[in-house]
Write a protein that holds these residues in place. Structure first.
Motif, PDB file in Angstrom:
ATOM      1  N   THR A 138      41.416  53.319  42.630  1.00  0.00           N
ATOM      2  CA  THR A 138      42.344  52.703  41.685  1.00  0.00           C
ATOM      3  C   THR A 138      43.754  52.709  42.259  1.00  0.00           C
ATOM      4  O   THR A 138      44.319  53.759  42.569  1.00  0.00           O
ATOM      5  CB  THR A 138      42.327  53.464  40.350  1.00  0.00           C
ATOM      6  OG1 THR A 138      40.996  53.493  39.843  1.00  0.00           O
ATOM      7  CG2 THR A 138      43.247  52.799  39.336  1.00  0.00           C
ATOM      8  N   ASN A 139      44.330  51.527  42.440  1.00  0.00           N
ATOM      9  CA  ASN A 139      45.713  51.361  42.887  1.00  0.00           C
ATOM     10  C   ASN A 139      46.171  49.994  42.427  1.00  0.00           C
ATOM     11  O   ASN A 139      45.349  49.128  42.132  1.00  0.00           O
ATOM     12  CB  ASN A 139      45.826  51.517  44.407  1.00  0.00           C
ATOM     13  CG  ASN A 139      45.215  50.349  45.159  1.00  0.00           C
ATOM     14  OD1 ASN A 139      45.886  49.361  45.439  1.00  0.00           O
ATOM     15  ND2 ASN A 139      43.920  50.424  45.481  1.00  0.00           N
ATOM     16  N   ALA A 140      47.476  49.777  42.350  1.00  0.00           N
ATOM     17  CA  ALA A 140      47.978  48.558  41.723  1.00  0.00           C
ATOM     18  C   ALA A 140      47.515  47.305  42.453  1.00  0.00           C
ATOM     19  O   ALA A 140      47.090  46.330  41.827  1.00  0.00           O
ATOM     20  CB  ALA A 140      49.499  48.606  41.638  1.00  0.00           C
ATOM     21  N   ILE A 141      47.578  47.290  43.793  1.00  0.00           N
ATOM     22  CA  ILE A 141      47.216  46.094  44.546  1.00  0.00           C
ATOM     23  C   ILE A 141      45.731  45.795  44.399  1.00  0.00           C
ATOM     24  O   ILE A 141      45.329  44.686  44.015  1.00  0.00           O
ATOM     25  CB  ILE A 141      47.604  46.261  46.026  1.00  0.00           C
ATOM     26  CG1 ILE A 141      49.116  46.305  46.174  1.00  0.00           C
ATOM     27  CG2 ILE A 141      47.022  45.128  46.876  1.00  0.00           C
ATOM     28  CD1 ILE A 141      49.598  46.681  47.556  1.00  0.00           C
ATOM     29  N   GLY A 142      44.888  46.786  44.718  1.00  0.00           N
ATOM     30  CA  GLY A 142      43.441  46.568  44.644  1.00  0.00           C
ATOM     31  C   GLY A 142      42.958  46.296  43.240  1.00  0.00           C
ATOM     32  O   GLY A 142      42.068  45.463  43.022  1.00  0.00           O
ATOM     33  N   THR A 143      43.522  46.988  42.247  1.00  0.00           N
ATOM     34  CA  THR A 143      43.074  46.809  40.863  1.00  0.00           C
ATOM     35  C   THR A 143      43.564  45.475  40.303  1.00  0.00           C
ATOM     36  O   THR A 143      42.849  44.827  39.528  1.00  0.00           O
ATOM     37  CB  THR A 143      43.552  47.990  40.005  1.00  0.00           C
ATOM     38  OG1 THR A 143      43.064  49.209  40.579  1.00  0.00           O
ATOM     39  CG2 THR A 143      43.040  47.882  38.583  1.00  0.00           C
ATOM     40  N   ALA A 144      44.761  45.035  40.692  1.00  0.00           N
ATOM     41  CA  ALA A 144      45.220  43.704  40.268  1.00  0.00           C
ATOM     42  C   ALA A 144      44.299  42.622  40.809  1.00  0.00           C
ATOM     43  O   ALA A 144      44.019  41.626  40.134  1.00  0.00           O
ATOM     44  CB  ALA A 144      46.656  43.466  40.737  1.00  0.00           C
ATOM     45  N   GLN A 148      42.223  40.757  38.306  1.00  0.00           N
ATOM     46  CA  GLN A 148      42.882  39.449  38.322  1.00  0.00           C
ATOM     47  C   GLN A 148      43.913  39.331  37.205  1.00  0.00           C
ATOM     48  O   GLN A 148      44.001  38.328  36.497  1.00  0.00           O
ATOM     49  CB  GLN A 148      41.856  38.315  38.251  1.00  0.00           C
ATOM     50  CG  GLN A 148      40.896  38.315  39.421  1.00  0.00           C
ATOM     51  CD  GLN A 148      40.365  36.939  39.776  1.00  0.00           C
ATOM     52  OE1 GLN A 148      40.586  35.978  39.054  1.00  0.00           O
ATOM     53  NE2 GLN A 148      39.678  36.842  40.891  1.00  0.00           N
ATOM     54  N   ARG A 149      44.732  40.377  37.100  1.00  0.00           N
ATOM     55  CA  ARG A 149      45.824  40.389  36.123  1.00  0.00           C
ATOM     56  C   ARG A 149      46.869  41.399  36.583  1.00  0.00           C
ATOM     57  O   ARG A 149      46.577  42.273  37.414  1.00  0.00           O
ATOM     58  CB  ARG A 149      45.308  40.753  34.728  1.00  0.00           C
ATOM     59  CG  ARG A 149      44.742  42.168  34.626  1.00  0.00           C
ATOM     60  CD  ARG A 149      44.288  42.495  33.216  1.00  0.00           C
ATOM     61  NE  ARG A 149      43.712  43.826  33.119  1.00  0.00           N
ATOM     62  CZ  ARG A 149      44.425  44.934  32.906  1.00  0.00           C
ATOM     63  NH1 ARG A 149      45.735  44.860  32.770  1.00  0.00           N
ATOM     64  NH2 ARG A 149      43.827  46.115  32.815  1.00  0.00           N
ATOM     65  N   PRO A 150      48.103  41.319  36.050  1.00  0.00           N
ATOM     66  CA  PRO A 150      49.121  42.315  36.414  1.00  0.00           C
ATOM     67  C   PRO A 150      48.727  43.701  35.916  1.00  0.00           C
ATOM     68  O   PRO A 150      48.191  43.849  34.807  1.00  0.00           O
ATOM     69  CB  PRO A 150      50.382  41.809  35.706  1.00  0.00           C
ATOM     70  CG  PRO A 150      50.125  40.357  35.437  1.00  0.00           C
ATOM     71  CD  PRO A 150      48.652  40.243  35.204  1.00  0.00           C
ATOM     72  N   VAL A 151      48.994  44.721  36.714  1.00  0.00           N
ATOM     73  CA  VAL A 151      48.683  46.099  36.331  1.00  0.00           C
ATOM     74  C   VAL A 151      49.789  47.024  36.823  1.00  0.00           C
ATOM     75  O   VAL A 151      50.510  46.715  37.772  1.00  0.00           O
ATOM     76  CB  VAL A 151      47.334  46.584  36.912  1.00  0.00           C
ATOM     77  CG1 VAL A 151      46.174  45.760  36.396  1.00  0.00           C
ATOM     78  CG2 VAL A 151      47.352  46.561  38.437  1.00  0.00           C
TER      79      VAL A 151
END
Length: 677
Positions: A138-144, A148-151
């Motif tokens: 879980t990390n912002a780049i991979g999870t976004a 397919q949405r901002p996180v």
């Protein structure tokens, strides 16, 4: 920040408790966590990652691989860079990073300074690293990318404990067809997180999308939309790219959100908006650049404004009614005449626009200039223009300016009188320009024409007269001129390699044909090519191979694709109807292998944890997706033994064994020669 259903932020101790629950039981109390981050944690567990200790070795692009990735994504990088610089200036004290990643999580570039940069590099938060969830959890780049949405992923919300000092926010960047191109991210120290950062990065991603859209559709009609008239012309507006007969060719994320998924594929405007094309043309004719309120179900819905390229003429009279195609599944070219241009219009938005614009000049004395990479089909497009126009029954003369020796090209083009030079035919020759009289002259690779001949060609285009070598009277000529070049001509003009006056004579209407890697109609194109190559039987691609070919970059474009399919059809057995990897040329198979291991490294799962539970969960997927270049020792031994058995069954025929195994012949040789073979 992770929230409870009541809205309060979860304390670090609750995050640690959730992590222990996931490790000990394989379950997660999703009711206590944000649903998106809960899904991400479960995915991270299934990838075999352990939150504690050092993670397994994640792939990292070499300098050469990163340069190739930057070349592939040059358009995204060029439009994102100024936005990143502005975003970095807005992040306060600058002790953080603004990062751009591609659709596979490969970090393409970063802006930052301060002591945080050194700390970030220790966890590989730098260009060339891959931050897909499969490797980093879980990390912002991979999870976004996955969601397919901002996180926002803050502190202990990261799956890997070594990343808990980070606070990261990321938003996807989409192309005009709604596909995710990459991710924009702001990363900093956990304690420095600002609540407005997510809105900031989301707004920046929209700005990049807006710039991409305006560039891609600079020469076409665009429909602007917003719930407020003041929003028109800003990065928050919705945008639709429209053909001149009212079909949607592309849309941005805002339009997609307002109109629904139908706007992401070619479709008639009235299938997503309660307005007819003729009515929109009436608005444009009456209001010019003004905006109109669109009502839906009797209530105000959206403000609309038609944005046209410079020189576009609005219709002087009401347009003909547009047929109701709402329930039709036909592609946008279905209503046009059944001709050679239609045969090229297979559903790709850029190709459809090129065909549409070419039709507008079929019966007009306007030269065409076709630009595009080698192999995109410029010669095929030129022939289709001729076969679809009023000169179709007259000569079509094609000259490859790069293939003729410089000493012969003048005689080839302009003709010569008997005895004009040593070796000339005693009857003389009319020349290709005179042969094209009444029809079409196609000058391929015109950028390679020598400068002296450019001057002579310019005079012909100005005077419409040809004088053969050796003298004699000039001859009138009349032809439709189509030029083509794989090199952009404007830079050649700046370098003094191409005459500026000739460039403007040729550049009546420039059409840029898209490279195969950017086309949306690859499945239809493959089916069309296979039908031409194998007219007596139905041949299809293996589904797995079809996905690989869709992700391949196709440096040789349509020419390379057609050649690969031709070879595959030859190598198929008489009773076969499915093309598999083993039917492809060996060099293409090797490139697919390299692409799978380098360009899409996130498809390779990391080593699994040592616990029995994780082994049972991830073992099957590890054997299915491990790369041929570096499989585990046991899998390598099993693969080698199986390859030897298949080779024995094929009586030592390496080509037949490679086809049966679904790999290239050179890959089979490497497998058999590896240690222990």
């Amino acid at each position: 920040m992770v929230k409870t259903p009541g809205g309060a932020a979860l304390a670090p101790r609750l995050l640690r408790a959730a992590r222990r629950e996931l490790l000990d039981t394989g379950r997660l109390s999703v009711e206590a966590l944000d649903e998106g981050l809960s899904r991400s944690r479960l995915r991270s567990r299934d990838f075999g990652l352990s939150p504690v200790g050092r993670p397994p070795g994640a792939p990292h692009a070499s300098g050469a691989q990163l340069r190739r990735a930057l070349e592939r994504q040059h358009e995204l990088v060029a439009h994102a860079r100024p936005v990143m610089e502005d975003l970095f200036a807005q992040t306060g004290d600058g002790d953080g990073l603004v990062i751009l990643a591609d659709a596979q999580g490969l970090l393409l570039g970063a802006l930052g300074d301060g002591r945080f940069v050194d700390r970030a590099q220790r966890v590989a938060l730098r260009p060339g690293a891959i931050w897909d969830e499969r490797w980093r959890g879980t990390n912002a780049i991979g999870t976004a990318l996955a969601e397919q949405r901002p996180v926002a992923v803050l502190g202990g919300e990261h799956f890997l404990e070594r990343n808990a000092f980070l606070s990261c926010t990321a938003a996807p960047i989409r192309d005009p067809q709604g596909r995710v191109l990459g991710v924009l991210d702001i990363s900093g120290e956990q304690r420095g997180f600002q609540r407005h950062t997510l809105a900031l990065v989301r707004s920046a991603a929209r700005m990049v999308e807006h710039r991409l859209f305006q560039t891609r559709h600079a020469d076409g009609l665009r429909l602007q939309m917003h719930v407020q008239p003041e929003g028109l012309g800003t990065p928050t507006e919705g945008l639709l790219a429209l053909s001149e007969d009212g079909w949607i060719l592309g849309c941005n994320a805002a339009a997609l959100a307002w109109l629904g998924t139908d706007a992401a594929r070619p479709s008639p405007l009235e299938s997503v908006l309660p307005v007819r094309w003729a009515e929109l043309m009436d608005w444009a004719r009456q209001d010019g650049e003004g905006a109109r309120m669109l009502h839906r179900d009797g209530a105000p819905a959206l403000w609309l404004r038609l944005d046209a390229p410079r020189g576009w003429r609005r219709p002087a009279a009401p347009a003909a009614p547009v047929a109701n195609l709402r329930a039709s599944e036909n592609p946008p070219h279905a209503s046009t005449a059944d001709d050679a241009l239609q045969a090229l219009d297979l559903g790709d938005a850029a190709m459809h626009q090129a065909v549409l614009r070419a039709r507008r000049v079929l019966d007009k004395p306007i030269p065409l200039l076709l630009q595009g990479e080698s192999g995109v089909g410029k010669d095929l497009f030129a022939r289709a223009v001729h076969d679809s126009g009023p000169r179709r029954d007259r000569p079509y003369v094609a000259v490859n300016c790069a293939a003729l020796p410089e000493t012969l090209i003048e005689a080839e083009l302009f003709g010569y009188r008997p005895g004009a030079f040593t070796g000339a035919s005693r009857e003389g020759a009319a020349g290709r320009l005179r042969e094209a009289h009444g029809g079409t002259l196609f000058l391929d690779e015109i950028g390679d024409m020598p400068l002296p001949l450019q001057a002579r060609l310019l005079r012909v285009l100005q005077d419409r007269q040809v004088q053969p070598l050796g003298g004699g009277p000039s001859v009138q000529v009349d032809f439709q001129l189509i030029g083509a070049s794989h090199r952009p001509l404007r830079p050649l003009v700046a370098q003094g390699l191409f005459r500026e006056d000739l460039y403007y004579r040729l550049n009546g209407l420039t059409l840029c044909l898209p490279p195969l890697r950017e086309r949306q109609d690859l499945p239809v194109l493959v089916a069309r090519l296979l039908a031409a190559l194998e007219p007596t039987r139905r041949v299809v691609l293996d589904p797995t191979l079809a996905r690989e070919l869709s992700a391949y970059r196709w440096p040789g474009n349509v020419r390379q694709l057609e050649q690969a399919l031709r070879i595959a059809c030859v190598l198929m057995e008489p009773g076969e109807s499915v093309i598999r990897r083993g039917h492809l040329p060996d060099d293409l198979v090797e490139e697919l292998d390299q692409h799978r291991s380098m360009a899409i490294p996130v498809l390779v799962p990391p080593p699994t944890r040592t616990s029995s539970a994780s082994t049972s969960r991830s073992g099957a997927s590890s054997q299915r997706a491990a790369p041929a270049e570096a499989p585990p020792a046991m899998l390598r031994d099993q693969s080698r033994a199986h390859a030897r058995k298949v080779l024995d069954d094929c009586d030592g025929n390496h080509s037949a064994a490679a086809r049966r195994l679904g790999i290239g012949r050179n890959t089979l040789y490497r497998l058999l020669k590896s240690p222990g073979a």
